[in-house]
Design a protein around this motif. Sequence first.
Motif, PDB file in Angstrom:
ATOM      1  N   SER A 260     -49.409 -49.992 -23.062  1.00 15.55           N
ATOM      2  CA  SER A 260     -50.112 -51.078 -23.765  1.00 15.55           C
ATOM      3  C   SER A 260     -50.160 -52.329 -22.893  1.00 15.55           C
ATOM      4  N   PHE A 261     -49.029 -52.631 -22.223  1.00 13.55           N
ATOM      5  CA  PHE A 261     -48.954 -53.795 -21.343  1.00 13.55           C
ATOM      6  C   PHE A 261     -49.944 -53.664 -20.185  1.00 13.55           C
ATOM      7  N   CYS A 262     -49.969 -52.475 -19.548  1.00 11.57           N
ATOM      8  CA  CYS A 262     -50.892 -52.241 -18.434  1.00 11.57           C
ATOM      9  C   CYS A 262     -52.345 -52.321 -18.897  1.00 11.57           C
ATOM     10  N   HIS A 263     -52.601 -51.857 -20.117  1.00 12.21           N
ATOM     11  CA  HIS A 263     -53.951 -51.903 -20.686  1.00 12.21           C
ATOM     12  C   HIS A 263     -54.445 -53.346 -20.792  1.00 12.21           C
ATOM     13  N   SER A 264     -53.503 -54.230 -21.066  1.00  7.30           N
ATOM     14  CA  SER A 264     -53.876 -55.649 -21.226  1.00  7.30           C
ATOM     15  C   SER A 264     -53.983 -56.381 -19.884  1.00  7.30           C
ATOM     16  N   GLN A 265     -53.445 -55.785 -18.837  1.00  6.50           N
ATOM     17  CA  GLN A 265     -53.379 -56.490 -17.564  1.00  6.50           C
ATOM     18  C   GLN A 265     -54.256 -55.895 -16.461  1.00  6.50           C
ATOM     19  N   LEU A 266     -54.605 -54.618 -16.603  1.00  7.95           N
ATOM     20  CA  LEU A 266     -55.295 -53.920 -15.515  1.00  7.95           C
ATOM     21  C   LEU A 266     -56.573 -53.262 -16.004  1.00  7.95           C
ATOM     22  N   THR A 267     -57.569 -53.272 -15.133  1.00  8.38           N
ATOM     23  CA  THR A 267     -58.813 -52.587 -15.488  1.00  8.38           C
ATOM     24  C   THR A 267     -58.587 -51.074 -15.498  1.00  8.38           C
ATOM     25  N   GLY A 268     -59.488 -50.344 -16.152  1.00  6.55           N
ATOM     26  CA  GLY A 268     -59.300 -48.922 -16.442  1.00  6.55           C
ATOM     27  C   GLY A 268     -58.777 -48.072 -15.302  1.00  6.55           C
ATOM     28  N   TYR A 269     -59.472 -48.088 -14.144  1.00  3.81           N
ATOM     29  CA  TYR A 269     -59.092 -47.159 -13.079  1.00  3.81           C
ATOM     30  C   TYR A 269     -57.755 -47.504 -12.423  1.00  3.81           C
ATOM     31  N   LYS A 270     -57.268 -48.735 -12.668  1.00  2.00           N
ATOM     32  CA  LYS A 270     -55.979 -49.132 -12.074  1.00  2.00           C
ATOM     33  C   LYS A 270     -54.782 -48.780 -12.957  1.00  2.00           C
ATOM     34  N   ARG A 271     -55.047 -48.435 -14.198  1.00  4.51           N
ATOM     35  CA  ARG A 271     -53.926 -48.202 -15.115  1.00  4.51           C
ATOM     36  C   ARG A 271     -53.189 -46.905 -14.788  1.00  4.51           C
ATOM     37  N   PRO A 272     -51.848 -46.932 -14.828  1.00  2.00           N
ATOM     38  CA  PRO A 272     -51.087 -45.707 -14.578  1.00  2.00           C
ATOM     39  C   PRO A 272     -51.430 -44.624 -15.596  1.00  2.00           C
ATOM     40  N   LYS A 273     -51.735 -43.438 -15.079  1.00  2.00           N
ATOM     41  CA  LYS A 273     -52.018 -42.309 -15.972  1.00  2.00           C
ATOM     42  C   LYS A 273     -50.716 -41.624 -16.373  1.00  2.00           C
ATOM     43  N   TYR A 274     -49.729 -41.709 -15.477  1.00  2.00           N
ATOM     44  CA  TYR A 274     -48.431 -41.087 -15.741  1.00  2.00           C
ATOM     45  C   TYR A 274     -47.330 -42.133 -15.551  1.00  2.00           C
ATOM     46  N   ILE A 275     -46.330 -42.097 -16.420  1.00  2.00           N
ATOM     47  CA  ILE A 275     -45.178 -42.997 -16.304  1.00  2.00           C
ATOM     48  C   ILE A 275     -43.908 -42.156 -16.377  1.00  2.00           C
ATOM     49  N   GLU A 276     -43.039 -42.352 -15.393  1.00  2.00           N
ATOM     50  CA  GLU A 276     -41.770 -41.614 -15.385  1.00  2.00           C
ATOM     51  C   GLU A 276     -40.623 -42.601 -15.257  1.00  2.00           C
ATOM     52  N   PHE A 277     -39.664 -42.498 -16.192  1.00  2.00           N
ATOM     53  CA  PHE A 277     -38.482 -43.366 -16.126  1.00  2.00           C
ATOM     54  C   PHE A 277     -37.409 -42.692 -15.272  1.00  2.00           C
ATOM     55  N   ARG A 278     -36.771 -43.504 -14.418  1.00  2.00           N
ATOM     56  CA  ARG A 278     -35.709 -42.981 -13.549  1.00  2.00           C
ATOM     57  C   ARG A 278     -34.512 -43.923 -13.539  1.00  2.00           C
ATOM     58  N   ASP A 279     -33.372 -43.376 -13.104  1.00  2.00           N
ATOM     59  CA  ASP A 279     -32.168 -44.206 -12.980  1.00  2.00           C
ATOM     60  C   ASP A 279     -32.147 -44.970 -11.662  1.00  2.00           C
ATOM     61  N   GLU A 280     -32.827 -44.426 -10.635  1.00  2.00           N
ATOM     62  CA  GLU A 280     -32.899 -45.121  -9.346  1.00  2.00           C
ATOM     63  C   GLU A 280     -34.143 -44.671  -8.595  1.00  2.00           C
ATOM     64  N   LEU A 281     -34.520 -45.478  -7.596  1.00  2.00           N
ATOM     65  CA  LEU A 281     -35.677 -45.169  -6.756  1.00  2.00           C
ATOM     66  C   LEU A 281     -35.203 -44.966  -5.324  1.00  2.00           C
ATOM     67  N   PRO A 282     -35.804 -44.028  -4.592  1.00  2.21           N
ATOM     68  CA  PRO A 282     -35.393 -43.822  -3.200  1.00  2.21           C
ATOM     69  C   PRO A 282     -35.756 -45.030  -2.342  1.00  2.21           C
ATOM     70  N   LYS A 283     -34.811 -45.453  -1.496  1.00  3.29           N
ATOM     71  CA  LYS A 283     -35.043 -46.654  -0.684  1.00  3.29           C
ATOM     72  C   LYS A 283     -34.494 -46.467   0.721  1.00  3.29           C
ATOM     73  N   THR A 284     -35.042 -47.256   1.642  1.00  2.36           N
ATOM     74  CA  THR A 284     -34.445 -47.342   2.969  1.00  2.36           C
ATOM     75  C   THR A 284     -33.182 -48.176   2.821  1.00  2.36           C
ATOM     76  N   ASN A 285     -32.390 -48.226   3.899  1.00  3.93           N
ATOM     77  CA  ASN A 285     -31.140 -48.976   3.817  1.00  3.93           C
ATOM     78  C   ASN A 285     -31.361 -50.478   3.707  1.00  3.93           C
ATOM     79  N   VAL A 286     -32.574 -50.925   3.989  1.00  4.19           N
ATOM     80  CA  VAL A 286     -32.878 -52.351   3.867  1.00  4.19           C
ATOM     81  C   VAL A 286     -33.436 -52.666   2.488  1.00  4.19           C
ATOM     82  N   GLY A 287     -33.708 -51.628   1.695  1.00  5.01           N
ATOM     83  CA  GLY A 287     -34.152 -51.859   0.326  1.00  5.01           C
ATOM     84  C   GLY A 287     -35.618 -51.624   0.077  1.00  5.01           C
ATOM     85  N   LYS A 288     -36.368 -51.171   1.094  1.00  3.32           N
ATOM     86  CA  LYS A 288     -37.777 -50.849   0.859  1.00  3.32           C
ATOM     87  C   LYS A 288     -37.863 -49.557   0.053  1.00  3.32           C
ATOM     88  N   ILE A 289     -38.699 -49.574  -0.968  1.00  4.80           N
ATOM     89  CA  ILE A 289     -38.889 -48.365  -1.762  1.00  4.80           C
ATOM     90  C   ILE A 289     -39.710 -47.359  -0.962  1.00  4.80           C
TER      91      ILE A 289
END
Length: 563
Positions: free
Chosen positions: A527-556
């Motif tokens: 709903s939030f993305c619908h209000s902020q982003l035009t159609g083709y930019k909206r995420p079609k899939y959303i996945e919740f995770r406990d952590e994201l893979p990163k380099t040692n400097v913190g880049k995702i």
Amino acid sequence: MTTYADKPWLKSYPPGVPAEISVDVYPSLVALLEEAFRKHARRDAAVCMDQRLTFGQVDELSSALGAWLQQRGLARGARVAIMMPNVLQYMVTIAAILRAGYVVVNVNPLYTPRELEHQLKDSGAEVIIVLENFAKTLSEVIERTQVRHVVLTSLGDMLGWWRGPLINFAVRHLKKMVPEFRLPLTDGRTVTRFNQALSEGARMSLKPVQLGADDPAFLQYTGGTTGLSKGATLLHRNVIANILQSEAWFAPMLQKIGDKPLTIVCALPLYHIFALTACYMLGARMGMMNLLIPNPRDIPGLIATLRNYRVNMFPAVNTLFNALANDPGFAKLDFSELVISNGGGMAVQQATAEKWSRITGCPVVEGYGLSETSPVATINRLDLDKFNGSIGLPVPNTELAIRDDAGNDVPLGERGEICIRGPQVMAGYWNRPEDTAESIGPDGFFKTGDIGVMDADGFTRIVDRKKDMILVSGFNVYPTEIEQVVNMHPGVLECAAVGVPDPHSGEAVKLFVIKRDPALAEEDLSSFCHSQLTGYKRPKYIEFRDELPKTNVGKILRRELRQ
């Protein structure tokens, strides 16, 4: 019509910062460092776990270690690798390698054996100075590399005659942080303890080496997030130029504090180009004390350390700003003397910047650079009162152009690849002439692979990496834009957007999210993305995770998420 050749950024320059500075004032980086060691001899150069090291001590110890290295019979220009976190030994080792006439190869201590083997073989390193905690990794690959001499250091080696041994005992036997290893002594290989090398070197003389500005100083490996890591060859003149460019930009703000010793937080790893220049090199030049943080992932430990110091400069990446700003203990610290919070390495999110500014009273000033540019290419004005989302203005002696795929400048306000020309741009990739020719054009402009837009006042915004762009039904979607929007949601702690195959649109946007609010649901975000982003930019899939893979400097690592 205004073009990039007109340097529209100069009209936005802050007072006291010149458009051009002299960058050819030292014959080598060694001359700059040795001048700084003499000038600031009595000032503290670094503190780690409450143990201090003056510039005079760095001078003396690096001279001893440099003399010991010279006695190994290495040829001028030999590569020496460093594999350790932010400890006092790092301050000594960098200076020792350079003063002895060799080239520094910074290595991520968390590398896997495969990654370490590639970097040691590619660089041709003959010596490695390694913290024993990571020696097991080295032991698995050393026989397939050119490394002939290993210098082993321990966490407590420079932490005092009684504390050091206690810390080493605790690290090895109580915390069991040193995996068992056996380093082979075949083929004439040697293994020497760091403190032994220092004491032997103290009885030797460091032989002055005639280094020129065009000699390599660092092989700074880059490209780990995109594929095979390549060594950016940074010459002495590249690094000297970037130190002086950074000094010219920061000096007017730092002079407001007066001529007193300043403290810079060195939580970013020194093997990374951001900390190497912004903390080590600029710190030496300006006589600042580096507050060394060996493990920045230990946020409570970092906050406990910060409690004991009044810091003046805080360079960080978005991940670190975000983690600190979201810890209740951080807000209780004294920020009365913090005047510069400089962000780089990755895009700083507006939500993170705003929270940091509210807590510290010091706005995040975003800059931009790469290993290939030593690294600083652009910085925002330091007198901004709030975060503006741009990477700022090219630093003195630096030109920036936004170009299309054919290498033509696009009009101001249009998207294109950010290209950089200046004295800080590397000589090329180590032993990779084809990659060098592909990345540096005949006119000397380095192609960054980042897509940006420059406005009429010369401020540039990054809209994304070329390769991270998502193509949805023929429309370009830039993940950074999606992430900036989603991070504004109060229930989101961190997120990343990637493109995934889609039978209808070619690609679709998939969003990976770490929750701040456990009650956050997929419908809320949609709903939030619908209000902020035009159609083709909206995420079609959303996945919740406990952590994201990163380099040692913190880049995702979006690449890993895509896989």
